[in-house]
Design a protein around this motif. Structure first.
Motif, PDB file in Angstrom:
ATOM      1  N   ASP A  59      41.581  32.178  46.840  1.00 47.51           N
ATOM      2  CA  ASP A  59      42.118  30.795  45.832  1.00 47.51           C
ATOM      3  C   ASP A  59      42.758  31.738  45.030  1.00 47.51           C
ATOM      4  N   LEU A  60      44.246  32.206  44.670  1.00 43.25           N
ATOM      5  CA  LEU A  60      44.688  32.873  43.864  1.00 43.25           C
ATOM      6  C   LEU A  60      45.127  32.263  42.243  1.00 43.25           C
ATOM      7  N   PHE A  87      32.962  33.227  48.333  1.00 46.01           N
ATOM      8  CA  PHE A  87      32.966  34.524  47.265  1.00 46.01           C
ATOM      9  C   PHE A  87      33.536  35.817  48.438  1.00 46.01           C
ATOM     10  N   VAL A  88      34.663  36.492  47.849  1.00 50.39           N
ATOM     11  CA  VAL A  88      35.094  37.320  48.567  1.00 50.39           C
ATOM     12  C   VAL A  88      34.948  38.612  46.935  1.00 50.39           C
ATOM     13  N   LEU A  89      33.660  39.466  46.934  1.00 52.69           N
ATOM     14  CA  LEU A  89      33.967  40.696  46.534  1.00 52.69           C
ATOM     15  C   LEU A  89      34.858  41.472  46.993  1.00 52.69           C
ATOM     16  N   VAL A 130      36.400  42.761  41.919  1.00 48.69           N
ATOM     17  CA  VAL A 130      36.532  41.945  41.403  1.00 48.69           C
ATOM     18  C   VAL A 130      35.827  41.018  42.121  1.00 48.69           C
ATOM     19  N   THR A 131      35.687  39.426  41.981  1.00 55.82           N
ATOM     20  CA  THR A 131      35.042  38.453  43.057  1.00 55.82           C
ATOM     21  C   THR A 131      35.949  36.925  43.174  1.00 55.82           C
ATOM     22  N   LEU A 132      36.535  37.396  44.051  1.00 53.06           N
ATOM     23  CA  LEU A 132      37.549  35.944  44.080  1.00 53.06           C
ATOM     24  C   LEU A 132      37.041  34.848  44.591  1.00 53.06           C
ATOM     25  N   PRO A 133      37.448  33.386  44.461  1.00 52.94           N
ATOM     26  CA  PRO A 133      37.023  32.628  44.859  1.00 52.94           C
ATOM     27  C   PRO A 133      37.794  31.809  46.660  1.00 52.94           C
ATOM     28  N   ILE A 134      36.601  31.416  47.979  1.00 51.00           N
ATOM     29  CA  ILE A 134      37.800  30.978  48.687  1.00 51.00           C
ATOM     30  C   ILE A 134      37.490  29.580  48.841  1.00 51.00           C
TER      31      ILE A 134
END
Lengths: 127, 127, 127
Positions: B100-101, B29-31, B90-94
């Motif tokens: 990974d958008l 994840f990236v915060l 937001v927390t975004l998936p890697i």
């Protein structure tokens, strides 16, 4: 959490700071999430006027009133909706073993239907 | 961040993409979190009309006005409230080393009291 | 996700529970995030009256109407805005290999412009 008032904002930054220290994690995240669905978590300023403004905004947008939910016998429809608008969780960064907040960032528990025991989960992940 | 206008939406997707690449993380994840309490982060479409609609909605729900917070000498009560409604992180998936958008997802920094230096924290966690 | 109605709340708690079990993770987080920008994710009560109240609130705050976004030929401006208010993701704790929800917490996918195929990403991280 068990607030004396039905609606209340409680600064829980110290509790989160302690939990991070206890976790021993140096680099990672801590999730702070209200486990009851009539409470929220947010990050903003510790300033009494602002806290009143926040509660007024929420009362304006999702007022106490008649809701479909009340047909179940409940009377806290507004509390469910206020939690939706505030959001019920934050993920906070841990850097060099410490809670990594901005200069004015404070963590709040927002109670909208209190005077009873409720839980907040704090869960840290990292190295 | 230091926006020329007091209120502005800034697309920061490229910066997040770069930070993910630099982190070397393959799965995680990236915060992305605004460290100042009058700014927010959200994910939506890069479309100029929509960006106007978002700002109008926020101005409608939490307008510039007289707030309790202003008794401290501040004049940015609405900015604190707008950040509450947008949310500040937001927390975004890697996935496979990349951000990974979804097909239209873009990451925005929402400034509600700018024209001064502010920070956004980007923190990645994973393997 | 592909909802029969254009607007619909879908309880996805079982799907998240399954994904957590499959991940094999004992302690960590699972991110649940809507990858399309006219849908959201939230945690609240599985109660039909409340679900109506939530949809009414969102319609009241961000109604169907004329938006700048519609100049592109789209007609879903309200759906983008509703997603903003609901938020599009939650991070849920995993404890002892299980989704760690409060007694009434249920996970919902909020569709505001459906009747077509959309994706939700579930990504777990931990030990």
């Amino acid at each position: 959490m068990n607030t004396p008032n039905r609606k209340e904002l409680v600064n829980i930054t110290d509790k989160v700071t302690e939990a991070v220290a206890k976790s021993g994690i140096k680099e990672g995240f801590v999730l702070v999430s209200a486990m009851h669905i009539t409470a929220g978590i947010f990050v903003n300023d510790e300033e009494n006027g602002l806290k009143k403004d926040i509660m007024r905004l929420l009362e304006h947008l999702a007022p106490v009133g008649d809701y479909e939910h009340h047909k179940t016998g409940e009377d806290n429809g507004d509390a469910h909706l206020k939690r939706m608008l505030v959001n019920h969780q934050v993920t906070l960064p841990i850097t060099k073993g410490k809670l990594d907040l901005g200069p004015w960032e404070q963590v709040f528990y927002a109670e909208f239907d209190g005077q009873r025991k409720k839980r907040v989960i704090l869960k840290a992940l990292g190295d």
